[in-house]
Design a protein around this motif. Structure first.
Motif, PDB file in Angstrom:
ATOM      1  N   GLU A  52     -20.243  16.803  11.820  1.00 24.03           N
ATOM      2  CA  GLU A  52     -19.945  16.822  10.387  1.00 24.03           C
ATOM      3  C   GLU A  52     -19.180  15.578   9.931  1.00 24.03           C
ATOM      4  N   ALA A  53     -18.415  14.978  10.836  1.00 19.64           N
ATOM      5  CA  ALA A  53     -17.666  13.760  10.488  1.00 19.64           C
ATOM      6  C   ALA A  53     -18.504  12.501  10.701  1.00 19.64           C
ATOM      7  N   GLY A  54     -19.671  12.663  11.314  1.00 22.97           N
ATOM      8  CA  GLY A  54     -20.530  11.499  11.561  1.00 22.97           C
ATOM      9  C   GLY A  54     -20.012  10.615  12.681  1.00 22.97           C
ATOM     10  N   ILE A  55     -19.420  11.261  13.686  1.00 23.43           N
ATOM     11  CA  ILE A  55     -18.851  10.554  14.834  1.00 23.43           C
ATOM     12  C   ILE A  55     -19.542  11.071  16.094  1.00 23.43           C
ATOM     13  N   GLU A  56     -19.807  10.188  17.039  1.00 25.74           N
ATOM     14  CA  GLU A  56     -20.385  10.624  18.311  1.00 25.74           C
ATOM     15  C   GLU A  56     -19.463  11.629  18.989  1.00 25.74           C
ATOM     16  N   ARG A  57     -20.021  12.682  19.577  1.00 23.27           N
ATOM     17  CA  ARG A  57     -19.211  13.707  20.220  1.00 23.27           C
ATOM     18  C   ARG A  57     -18.350  13.140  21.337  1.00 23.27           C
ATOM     19  N   LEU A  72      -9.252   3.621  10.459  1.00 22.56           N
ATOM     20  CA  LEU A  72      -8.837   4.392   9.293  1.00 22.56           C
ATOM     21  C   LEU A  72     -10.019   5.167   8.717  1.00 22.56           C
ATOM     22  N   LEU A  73     -11.198   4.573   8.717  1.00 24.22           N
ATOM     23  CA  LEU A  73     -12.381   5.253   8.190  1.00 24.22           C
ATOM     24  C   LEU A  73     -12.728   6.486   9.019  1.00 24.22           C
ATOM     25  N   ILE A  78     -12.461  12.481   9.755  1.00 27.81           N
ATOM     26  CA  ILE A  78     -11.943  13.634  10.505  1.00 27.81           C
ATOM     27  C   ILE A  78     -11.094  14.513   9.593  1.00 27.81           C
ATOM     28  N   VAL A  79     -10.196  13.895   8.839  1.00 28.12           N
ATOM     29  CA  VAL A  79      -9.304  14.627   7.929  1.00 28.12           C
ATOM     30  C   VAL A  79     -10.123  15.372   6.876  1.00 28.12           C
ATOM     31  N   SER A  86      -3.831  14.071   5.323  1.00 28.85           N
ATOM     32  CA  SER A  86      -3.544  13.106   6.378  1.00 28.85           C
ATOM     33  C   SER A  86      -2.075  13.205   6.807  1.00 28.85           C
ATOM     34  N   SER A  87      -1.212  13.666   5.905  1.00 24.89           N
ATOM     35  CA  SER A  87       0.201  13.806   6.253  1.00 24.89           C
ATOM     36  C   SER A  87       0.427  14.883   7.316  1.00 24.89           C
ATOM     37  N   GLU A  88      -0.551  15.768   7.528  1.00 29.48           N
ATOM     38  CA  GLU A  88      -0.426  16.780   8.576  1.00 29.48           C
ATOM     39  C   GLU A  88      -0.623  16.174   9.961  1.00 29.48           C
TER      40      GLU A  88
END
Length: 92
Positions: A52-57, A72-73, A78-79, A86-88
């Protein structure tokens, strides 16, 4: 610069580098642990979060283990996917 000064500078930089690397590694591990904790609290698999974040597992796993320093992207993706502020994630 004299050879002695150069040698002292090199030794100092080497020592500084080791302590900086150690600190960076600790920060990345804590960041990854926090992402993993939030992901698990939300009942999301690592594979689903990555997709869902568009990142390789495998890259997502490396982030959670503190082996990668995400951009940062990627953090934004992820956030957004986890639906958290992001403060969490910062500070630890």
């Amino acid at each position: 610069m004299s050879p002695i000064s150069r040698g002292l500078r090199k030794a100092y930089c080497k020592k500084l580098s080791k302590s900086t690397i150690s600190m960076n590694t600790q920060i990345l591990k804590k960041f990854g642990e926090k992402i993993r904790r939030i992901r698990r609290e939300r009942g999301i698999s690592q594979e689903k979060l990555a997709h869902e974040a568009g990142i390789e597992r495998s890259y997502m796993g490396a982030i959670e283990r503190g082996e990668r320093n995400p951009t940062l992207l990627k953090i934004y993706k992820i956030v957004t996917t986890l639906k958290v502020n992001s403060s969490e994630l910062l500070p630890f």
